[in-house]
Write a protein that holds these residues in place. Structure first.
Motif, PDB file in Angstrom:
ATOM      1  N   GLN A   1       0.823  -1.211   0.000  1.00 25.66           N
ATOM      2  CA  GLN A   1       0.000   0.000   0.000  1.00 25.66           C
ATOM      3  C   GLN A   1       0.867   1.275   0.000  1.00 25.66           C
ATOM      4  O   GLN A   1       0.375   2.358   0.290  1.00 25.66           O
ATOM      5  N   ASP A   2       2.162   1.109  -0.319  1.00 21.34           N
ATOM      6  CA  ASP A   2       3.115   2.231  -0.316  1.00 21.34           C
ATOM      7  C   ASP A   2       3.237   2.886   1.056  1.00 21.34           C
ATOM      8  O   ASP A   2       3.368   4.107   1.175  1.00 21.34           O
ATOM      9  N   TYR A   3       3.202   2.047   2.086  1.00 15.20           N
ATOM     10  CA  TYR A   3       3.356   2.538   3.452  1.00 15.20           C
ATOM     11  C   TYR A   3       4.647   2.003   4.060  1.00 15.20           C
ATOM     12  O   TYR A   3       5.067   0.879   3.766  1.00 15.20           O
ATOM     13  N   ASN A   4       5.265   2.828   4.889  1.00 11.54           N
ATOM     14  CA  ASN A   4       6.422   2.415   5.671  1.00 11.54           C
ATOM     15  C   ASN A   4       5.958   1.989   7.061  1.00 11.54           C
ATOM     16  O   ASN A   4       4.853   2.319   7.491  1.00 11.54           O
ATOM     17  N   VAL A   5       6.835   1.294   7.776  1.00 12.50           N
ATOM     18  CA  VAL A   5       6.514   0.835   9.126  1.00 12.50           C
ATOM     19  C   VAL A   5       7.536   1.398  10.104  1.00 12.50           C
ATOM     20  O   VAL A   5       8.750   1.254   9.905  1.00 12.50           O
ATOM     21  N   LEU A   6       7.053   2.051  11.149  1.00 16.08           N
ATOM     22  CA  LEU A   6       7.903   2.534  12.229  1.00 16.08           C
ATOM     23  C   LEU A   6       7.718   1.607  13.424  1.00 16.08           C
ATOM     24  O   LEU A   6       6.591   1.354  13.854  1.00 16.08           O
ATOM     25  N   LEU A   7       8.813   1.111  13.969  1.00 13.22           N
ATOM     26  CA  LEU A   7       8.775   0.162  15.083  1.00 13.22           C
ATOM     27  C   LEU A   7       9.147   0.862  16.380  1.00 13.22           C
ATOM     28  O   LEU A   7      10.101   1.645  16.432  1.00 13.22           O
ATOM     29  N   SER A   8       8.400   0.565  17.434  1.00  9.86           N
ATOM     30  CA  SER A   8       8.722   1.096  18.753  1.00  9.86           C
ATOM     31  C   SER A   8       8.678  -0.033  19.773  1.00  9.86           C
ATOM     32  O   SER A   8       7.701  -0.784  19.841  1.00  9.86           O
ATOM     33  N   THR A   9       9.757  -0.178  20.553  1.00 11.63           N
ATOM     34  CA  THR A   9       9.819  -1.193  21.607  1.00 11.63           C
ATOM     35  C   THR A   9      10.084  -0.510  22.943  1.00 11.63           C
ATOM     36  O   THR A   9      10.446   0.665  23.008  1.00 11.63           O
ATOM     37  N   ALA A  10       9.891  -1.247  24.018  1.00  9.76           N
ATOM     38  CA  ALA A  10      10.098  -0.698  25.359  1.00  9.76           C
ATOM     39  C   ALA A  10      11.587  -0.514  25.636  1.00  9.76           C
ATOM     40  O   ALA A  10      12.423  -1.291  25.184  1.00  9.76           O
ATOM     41  N   ARG A  11      11.899   0.526  26.378  1.00 10.84           N
ATOM     42  CA  ARG A  11      13.301   0.783  26.730  1.00 10.84           C
ATOM     43  C   ARG A  11      13.824  -0.207  27.763  1.00 10.84           C
ATOM     44  O   ARG A  11      15.018  -0.501  27.815  1.00 10.84           O
TER      45      ARG A  11
ATOM     46  N   SER B   1       7.049   7.101  22.701  1.00  9.93           N
ATOM     47  CA  SER B   1       7.953   7.551  21.649  1.00  9.93           C
ATOM     48  C   SER B   1       7.280   7.642  20.288  1.00  9.93           C
ATOM     49  O   SER B   1       7.623   8.503  19.481  1.00  9.93           O
ATOM     50  N   ILE B   2       6.311   6.785  20.033  1.00  8.25           N
ATOM     51  CA  ILE B   2       5.725   6.756  18.691  1.00  8.25           C
ATOM     52  C   ILE B   2       4.485   7.646  18.568  1.00  8.25           C
ATOM     53  O   ILE B   2       4.070   7.996  17.474  1.00  8.25           O
ATOM     54  N   LEU B   3       3.903   8.035  19.702  1.00  8.15           N
ATOM     55  CA  LEU B   3       2.669   8.813  19.646  1.00  8.15           C
ATOM     56  C   LEU B   3       2.901  10.314  19.496  1.00  8.15           C
ATOM     57  O   LEU B   3       1.989  11.058  19.136  1.00  8.15           O
ATOM     58  N   LYS B   4       4.097  10.770  19.796  1.00 13.96           N
ATOM     59  CA  LYS B   4       4.369  12.212  19.713  1.00 13.96           C
ATOM     60  C   LYS B   4       4.426  12.678  18.260  1.00 13.96           C
ATOM     61  O   LYS B   4       5.069  12.066  17.427  1.00 13.96           O
ATOM     62  N   GLY B   5       3.739  13.771  17.970  1.00  8.80           N
ATOM     63  CA  GLY B   5       3.862  14.403  16.666  1.00  8.80           C
ATOM     64  C   GLY B   5       3.061  13.771  15.552  1.00  8.80           C
ATOM     65  O   GLY B   5       3.151  14.187  14.416  1.00  8.80           O
ATOM     66  N   LYS B   6       2.242  12.759  15.881  1.00  6.89           N
ATOM     67  CA  LYS B   6       1.420  12.082  14.865  1.00  6.89           C
ATOM     68  C   LYS B   6       2.248  11.720  13.627  1.00  6.89           C
ATOM     69  O   LYS B   6       1.972  12.131  12.510  1.00  6.89           O
TER      70      LYS B   6
ATOM     71  N   VAL C   1       2.502   8.749  12.495  1.00  8.23           N
ATOM     72  CA  VAL C   1       1.911   7.576  11.857  1.00  8.23           C
ATOM     73  C   VAL C   1       0.416   7.794  11.655  1.00  8.23           C
ATOM     74  O   VAL C   1      -0.207   8.603  12.342  1.00  8.23           O
ATOM     75  N   ASP C   2      -0.134   7.059  10.706  1.00  4.51           N
ATOM     76  CA  ASP C   2      -1.560   7.172  10.405  1.00  4.51           C
ATOM     77  C   ASP C   2      -2.385   6.102  11.108  1.00  4.51           C
ATOM     78  O   ASP C   2      -3.615   6.174  11.129  1.00  4.51           O
ATOM     79  N   GLY C   3      -1.744   5.115  11.659  1.00  2.00           N
ATOM     80  CA  GLY C   3      -2.427   4.049  12.376  1.00  2.00           C
ATOM     81  C   GLY C   3      -1.415   3.177  13.088  1.00  2.00           C
ATOM     82  O   GLY C   3      -0.207   3.263  12.818  1.00  2.00           O
ATOM     83  N   LEU C   4      -1.884   2.350  13.999  1.00  2.00           N
ATOM     84  CA  LEU C   4      -0.987   1.552  14.837  1.00  2.00           C
ATOM     85  C   LEU C   4      -1.428   0.097  14.904  1.00  2.00           C
ATOM     86  O   LEU C   4      -2.621  -0.204  14.924  1.00  2.00           O
ATOM     87  N   ILE C   5      -0.431  -0.785  14.955  1.00  2.00           N
ATOM     88  CA  ILE C   5      -0.639  -2.188  15.296  1.00  2.00           C
ATOM     89  C   ILE C   5       0.069  -2.407  16.619  1.00  2.00           C
ATOM     90  O   ILE C   5       1.260  -2.106  16.751  1.00  2.00           O
TER      91      ILE C   5
END
Length: 346
Positions: A106-116, A127-132, A134-138
């Protein structure tokens, strides 16, 4: 309970000055003065308001509307574990591969966030919710609490959970944990085993409870002891220690290991006790692994459709992002793969 109901009232709206004011227990005018750097607000009150603005990633309405209209072409994946643990398993890398492949279609990239760290699971969300970005989350449902759930709903983020949450009614994809554990237990019973013990992961995880439930259902139906369940952590050394205790105290004829993370520890315990698999102990696993066919004996396992699970999560997420309404849940079937580690009881 009052705080949760207040959050639910603003579920599908962008965060407003009024929301900030209610949470900070001040007037809208006070919030406005803080936003505009105006006078007349106490130091502690100002700090409290600014903290809420930062935590909730509040954007003034005009800016928020602009961001909403513009897609980032990114989706986020939140794994509520440390990166070291997540990438050392088979499950998360396989799931992530499926997600990135499907998103790329779908021409989308994936940003990964894990716990520190283990103690700071919430950092995976912050870390991933700041600044919007992404357009959606899994989101991995394990350790997914009300605070994170409220954050996502307040920010009006489309999101899908992988795995069912214990208390949060939301869109999710999962495998048939109950049915898979029941069928594997029935396999051992059909082989003539009566003293079957389940080695399970942490009791507070819903996936663990579901597998234990399937085990107990099969054992009860066969009029066998359904309480032969022992819990441990996902650490290999703990799995080994717990298995040694099982083998010493009341040795079973069959051991059902309810997670792949526990298999190596259990095998080491059997080796130390000089117990031969499967002649003296049948051993099966919930979770398959690429190396299981190459062990001696090869390991009988419940095979999860992890790749299909990741793709199903993306499909569901894109439906939500496009303002469509998918089914609330999708449960994928599992497969029982019989290999050399399970044998007819002597």
């Amino acid at each position: 309970m009052k705080r949760r109901s207040e959050s639910i009232e603003v579920i599908m709206m962008s965060i407003t000055i009024q929301d900030i004011a209610e949470l900070a227990k001040v007037s809208k005018g006070t919030v406005s003065r803080v936003l505009n750097g105006g006078p007349g607000v106490g130091v502690e009150t100002r700090k409290r308001i600014l903290k809420l603005i930062d935590e909730l990633d509040y954007q003034p309405n005009a800016s928020a509307q602009g961001l909403a209209a513009k897609r980032s072409n990114n989706i986020g994946v939140i794994i509520p574990h440390t990166g070291g643990y997540s990438m050392s398993t088979t499950y998360w890398p396989t799931l992530l591969t499926a997600i990135t492949e499907k998103a790329a279609d779908q021409d989308y990239n994936v940003l990964l966030s894990t716990a520190r760290s283990k103690e700071d699971v919430d950092s995976a969300y912050r870390s991933i919710l700041k600044g919007k970005r992404v357009d959606g989350l899994i989101v991995g449902a394990e350790q997914f609490g009300e605070k994170q759930w409220a954050d996502l709903l307040l920010k009006d983020f489309p999101f899908v959970m992988v795995g069912k949450s214990m208390s949060l009614p939301h869109y999710y994809v999962d495998v048939d944990n109950v049915g898979g554990a029941r069928r594997m237990t029935e396999h051992l019973i059909d082989l003539g085993h009566q003293k079957i013990t389940m080695l399970a992961g942490p009791e507070d995880l819903l996936s663990v409870r579901s597998r234990v439930r399937g085990f107990k259902e099969a054992m009860s139906k066969a009029h066998l002891d359904p309480e032969r369940v022992t819990y441990t952590t996902y650490q290999t050394e703990d799995a080994e220690k717990t298995t040694l205790q099982i083998l010493q105290k009341d040795p079973p004829t069959a051991l059902f290991i309810a997670a792949g993370d526990l298999v190596l520890g259990a095998l080491e315990a059997a080796r130390k006790r000089k117990i031969t698999i499967p002649d003296q102990l049948a051993l099966v696993s919930f979770d398959d692994h690429p190396f299981y066919p190459y062990l001696s004996p090869s390991i009988t396992a419940v095979k999860q459709p992890i790749h299909d699970l990741g793709q199903a999560a993306v499909d569901m997420l894109f439906m939500l992002m496009n303002k469509n309404t998918p089914e609330k849940k999708q449960i994928l079937p599992v497969e029982i793969v019989v290999r050399g580690s399970s044998k007819v009881a002597r």
